[in-house]
Design a protein around this motif. Structure first.
Motif, mmCIF file in Angstrom:
data_model
loop_
_atom_site.group_PDB
_atom_site.id
_atom_site.type_symbol
_atom_site.label_atom_id
_atom_site.label_comp_id
_atom_site.label_asym_id
_atom_site.label_seq_id
_atom_site.Cartn_x
_atom_site.Cartn_y
_atom_site.Cartn_z
ATOM 1 N N ASP A 1 0.898 -1.239 0.033
ATOM 2 C CA ASP A 1 0.041 -0.098 -0.053
ATOM 3 C C ASP A 1 0.898 1.267 -0.141
ATOM 4 O OD1 ASP A 1 -1.962 -1.905 2.284
ATOM 5 O OD2 ASP A 1 -2.396 -1.411 0.248
ATOM 6 N N TYR A 2 2.280 1.106 0.208
ATOM 7 C CA TYR A 2 2.911 2.316 0.555
ATOM 8 C C TYR A 2 4.207 2.140 -0.518
ATOM 9 C CZ TYR A 2 0.009 2.613 4.679
ATOM 10 O OH TYR A 2 -0.925 2.759 5.439
ATOM 11 N N TRP A 3 4.444 3.234 -1.274
ATOM 12 C CA TRP A 3 5.344 3.100 -2.407
ATOM 13 C C TRP A 3 6.165 4.526 -2.407
ATOM 14 C CZ3 TRP A 3 5.882 -0.752 -5.860
ATOM 15 C CH2 TRP A 3 4.771 -1.839 -5.941
ATOM 16 N N GLY A 4 7.455 4.336 -2.883
ATOM 17 C CA GLY A 4 8.272 5.459 -2.939
ATOM 18 C C GLY A 4 8.136 6.234 -4.244
ATOM 19 N N GLN A 5 8.899 7.161 -4.401
ATOM 20 C CA GLN A 5 8.675 7.683 -5.893
ATOM 21 C C GLN A 5 9.622 7.266 -6.973
ATOM 22 O OE1 GLN A 5 6.606 10.409 -6.630
ATOM 23 N NE2 GLN A 5 5.851 9.643 -4.831
ATOM 24 N N GLY A 6 10.404 6.416 -6.499
ATOM 25 C CA GLY A 6 11.437 5.640 -7.405
ATOM 26 C C GLY A 6 12.950 6.283 -7.397
ATOM 27 N N THR A 7 13.800 5.097 -7.965
ATOM 28 C CA THR A 7 15.129 5.763 -8.197
ATOM 29 C C THR A 7 15.598 4.965 -9.344
ATOM 30 O OG1 THR A 7 17.366 5.974 -7.442
ATOM 31 C CG2 THR A 7 16.148 3.825 -6.635
ATOM 32 N N GLN A 8 16.305 5.897 -10.310
ATOM 33 C CA GLN A 8 16.527 5.343 -11.572
ATOM 34 C C GLN A 8 17.815 4.614 -11.491
ATOM 35 O OE1 GLN A 8 14.853 5.427 -14.797
ATOM 36 N NE2 GLN A 8 16.488 4.332 -15.555
ATOM 37 N N VAL A 9 17.923 3.418 -12.211
ATOM 38 C CA VAL A 9 19.137 2.667 -12.488
ATOM 39 C C VAL A 9 19.350 2.430 -14.016
ATOM 40 C CG1 VAL A 9 20.265 0.391 -12.093
ATOM 41 C CG2 VAL A 9 18.935 1.268 -10.125
ATOM 42 N N THR A 10 20.321 2.840 -14.376
ATOM 43 C CA THR A 10 20.514 2.989 -15.875
ATOM 44 C C THR A 10 21.951 1.812 -15.930
ATOM 45 O OG1 THR A 10 19.827 4.792 -16.376
ATOM 46 C CG2 THR A 10 21.310 3.834 -17.919
ATOM 47 N N VAL A 11 21.921 0.862 -16.763
ATOM 48 C CA VAL A 11 23.053 0.053 -17.094
ATOM 49 C C VAL A 11 23.583 -0.144 -18.521
ATOM 50 C CG1 VAL A 11 23.987 -2.268 -16.616
ATOM 51 C CG2 VAL A 11 22.510 -1.497 -15.099
#
Length: 126
Positions: A114-124
């Motif tokens: 029910d609880y989510w963060g805004q996200g963090t981008q990972v680029t490989v």
């Protein structure tokens, strides 16, 4: 009731490593499980790894087994995701999530949280 914030994303070359962190604030004592999900552009959000915060049991999607490791502090926060041997297909936005409702392998289910963060981008890069 709970605020979740991710950090630690970035850009790496294939074969490299990153460590994501997730900090929860609020009613952290009510957390039963936490998990990492990821979503690439045009794709559905998919599970990556989860941890039952009471038993400490961890769960992983097949594509990351042996490469990623989920762990947590004894106080349930922060939560970490150590990502090794990264591949270009791991490129995605990574989200941290928490659940007050479910335990065990259900922690890998997107609907459990029910609880989510805004996200963090990972680029490989290759």
């Amino acid at each position: 009731q709970l605020h979740v914030v991710e950090s630690g994303g970035g850009s790496v070359q294939a074969g490299g490593s990153l460590r994501l962190s997730c900090t929860a604030s609020g009613y952290t004592s009510r957390i039963h499980c936490m998990a990492w999900f990821r979503q690439a552009p045009g794709e559905e959000r998919e599970e990556v790894a989860a941890i039952d915060t009471t038993s400490g049991t961890t769960y992983y999607t097949d594509s990351v087994k042996g490469r990623f490791a989920i762990s947590q502090d004894s106080s349930k926060t922060p939560l970490w995701l150590q990502m090794n041997s990264l591949k270009p297909e791991d490129t995605s936005m990574y989200y941290c999530a928490a659940s007050f409702r479910v335990v065990g392998s259900n922690c890998l289910s997107r609907d459990a949280h029910d609880y989510w963060g805004q996200g963090t981008q990972v680029t490989v890069s290759a």
